[in-house]
Design an enzyme around this catalytic site. Structure first.
Site, PDB file in Angstrom:
ATOM      1  CB  ILE A 243      -4.218   9.892   9.152  1.00 41.54           C
ATOM      2  CG1 ILE A 243      -4.075   8.922  10.331  1.00 41.54           C
ATOM      3  CG2 ILE A 243      -2.869  10.473   8.746  1.00 41.54           C
ATOM      4  CD1 ILE A 243      -3.531   9.518  11.606  1.00 41.54           C
TER       5      ILE A 243
ATOM      6  CE  LYS B 236      -7.673  -1.650   7.660  1.00 39.85           C
ATOM      7  NZ  LYS B 236      -6.283  -1.854   7.200  1.00 39.85           N
TER       8      LYS B 236
ATOM      9  CD  GLU C 139       8.008  -6.646  -7.689  1.00 39.39           C
ATOM     10  OE1 GLU C 139       7.033  -7.031  -8.370  1.00 39.39           O
ATOM     11  OE2 GLU C 139       9.190  -6.868  -7.999  1.00 39.39           O
TER      12      GLU C 139
ATOM     13  CG  ASN D  36      -0.095   1.330   4.606  1.00 32.67           C
ATOM     14  OD1 ASN D  36      -0.716   1.832   5.542  1.00 32.67           O
ATOM     15  ND2 ASN D  36       0.006   1.926   3.425  1.00 32.67           N
TER      16      ASN D  36
ATOM     17  CB  SER E 252      -8.812   1.275  10.888  1.00 26.78           C
ATOM     18  OG  SER E 252      -9.707   2.367  10.974  1.00 26.78           O
TER      19      SER E 252
ATOM     20  N   GLY F 188       0.808  -1.217   0.000  1.00 21.86           N
ATOM     21  CA  GLY F 188       0.000   0.000   0.000  1.00 21.86           C
ATOM     22  C   GLY F 188       0.832   1.254   0.000  1.00 21.86           C
TER      23      GLY F 188
ATOM     24  CE1 TYR G 264     -10.388  -0.017   5.898  1.00 25.88           C
ATOM     25  CE2 TYR G 264     -11.234   1.133   7.836  1.00 25.88           C
ATOM     26  CZ  TYR G 264     -10.206   0.868   6.949  1.00 25.88           C
ATOM     27  OH  TYR G 264      -8.986   1.478   7.126  1.00 25.88           O
TER      28      TYR G 264
ATOM     29  CB  SER H  87       0.615   4.124  -4.466  1.00 23.75           C
ATOM     30  OG  SER H  87      -0.463   3.237  -4.273  1.00 23.75           O
ATOM     31  N   GLY H  88      -0.329   5.282  -1.280  1.00 21.54           N
ATOM     32  CA  GLY H  88      -1.213   6.216  -0.571  1.00 21.54           C
ATOM     33  C   GLY H  88      -0.435   7.175   0.303  1.00 21.54           C
TER      34      GLY H  88
END
Length: 244
Positions: A184, A155, A56, A86, A138, A13, A151, A15-16
Site C-alpha cells: 500500500i 501476521k 489515547e 491496525n 499482511s 495504530g 513479522y 497515526s500511520g
C-alpha cells in the site's frame, strides 16, 4: 449506504497512513471514535483534523495495561461496537541475524497485543451480544518474505487466532474477520528504492500499489451490518498479488 451513526469505534495504530485513512473513513460515516497510537504529535493532528474524536497514547507492549485501557475506552464511548486492530511494527533481518529480542518484540506487539485487545473487548461485546472486530494482517503472513520471519509469523498467527475466536463467538453475534493488505502506498513504501519498487509492481496483476483507502473501504464493509454473515474470513487487498 453504510452508516456508522451512533456506533462506537476503537482504532489502534491510528497515526500511520492506513490508520489515518481508517479514522477518516469512520469519521466521515458518522462513528464516534477513539484513536490510539504512540506518536503524540500525529494523534494531536488527527484530533484537529477530525474534530470530535478522542485519542489515547498507548504502548502496545504494555500487556498488563490493556484491560485497563479497554475499560477506559468502554467508559469513554459508553460501549465499544467495533474494534480495529491496525497497530504493528517491523524489525527486519535475515533469520540467522534476527535476534531473539527482536523476534519476541514483534510478536509481543503485533500478535499478543492484538489477541489481548480482542479478549477484553469481546468481554464487553458479549454483554450486548453485538460486535465487530477487524484484525489487520499482511500479505507476507500468507506468502512469507525475505528478512521478515518475525513479522510474517505474527501476521499469519493473527489469521489463525481470529478464526478460533470467530468459532467461539459467532453465535453471540460477534463478527471477527481479517483484512490482509498487500503493498500500500504509504510513507513506508515511499522510501523503497525506485528500481525495487518497479520490480515489486511488476509482480502485481493490477500493475500499481494500493492506497490506504482501499484498506479502509474494506474494513468499513466488514464493520458494517452488511457483512453480518461473514465470520472468520480474511479479505485480501493486494491488487491480485496473492490469491488465496
Amino acid at each position: 449506504m453504510i452508516n456508522f451513526k451512533d456506533k462506537k469505534v476503537f482504532i489502534t495504530g491510528a497515526s500511520g497512513g492506513i490508520g489515518r485513512s481508517l479514522t477518516k473513513k469512520f469519521f466521515d460515516l458518522g462513528a464516534k471514535i477513539v484513536a490510539s497510537g504512540t506518536n503524540q504529535e500525529k494523534l494531536n493532528n488527527l484530533k484537529k483534523e477530525f474534530n470530535g474524536i478522542e485519542i489515547e497514547i498507548f504502548k502496545l507492549e504494555e500487556h498488563d495495561k490493556i484491560e485497563e485501557l479497554i475499560n477506559k475506552i468502554d467508559k469513554k464511548l459508553n460501549g465499544i461496537d467495533i474494534l480495529i486492530n491496525n497497530a504493528g511494527i517491523t524489525l527486519d533481518n535475515l533469520s540467522i541475524r534476527l535476534t531473539q529480542e527482536n523476534w519476541k518484540k514483534v510478536l509481543d506487539i503485533n500478535l499478543t497485543s492484538s489477541f489481548l485487545m480482542c479478549k477484553y473487548v469481546i468481554k464487553k461485546m458479549l454483554k450486548k451480544k453485538y460486535g465487530k472486530i477487524i484484525n489487520i494482517t499482511s500479505i507476507v503472513g500468507h506468502t512469507g518474505n525475505i528478512g521478515q520471519a518475525n513479522y510474517a509469523a505474527s501476521k499469519a498467527a493473527i489469521v489463525a487466532f481470529s478464526k478460533s475466536l470467530s468459532l467461539e463467538y459467532a453465535k453471540k453475534n460477534i463478527n471477527i474477520n481479517c483484512v490482509s493488505p498487500g503493498f500500500i502506498k504509504t510513507l513506508m513504501t515511499d522510501k523503497i528504492d525506485e528500481d525495487f519498487k518497479k520490480i515489486l509492481i511488476d509482480k502485481i496483476p493490477s500493475g500499481n500499489l494500493g492506497v490506504p483507502e482501499d484498506v479502509s473501504n474494506t474494513v468499513a464493509f466488514l464493520a458494517s451490518d452488511i457483512s453480518r454473515y461473514i465470520h472468520g474470513e480474511t479479505i485480501h487487498v493486494n491488487g491480485g498479488m496473492y490469491m488465496s
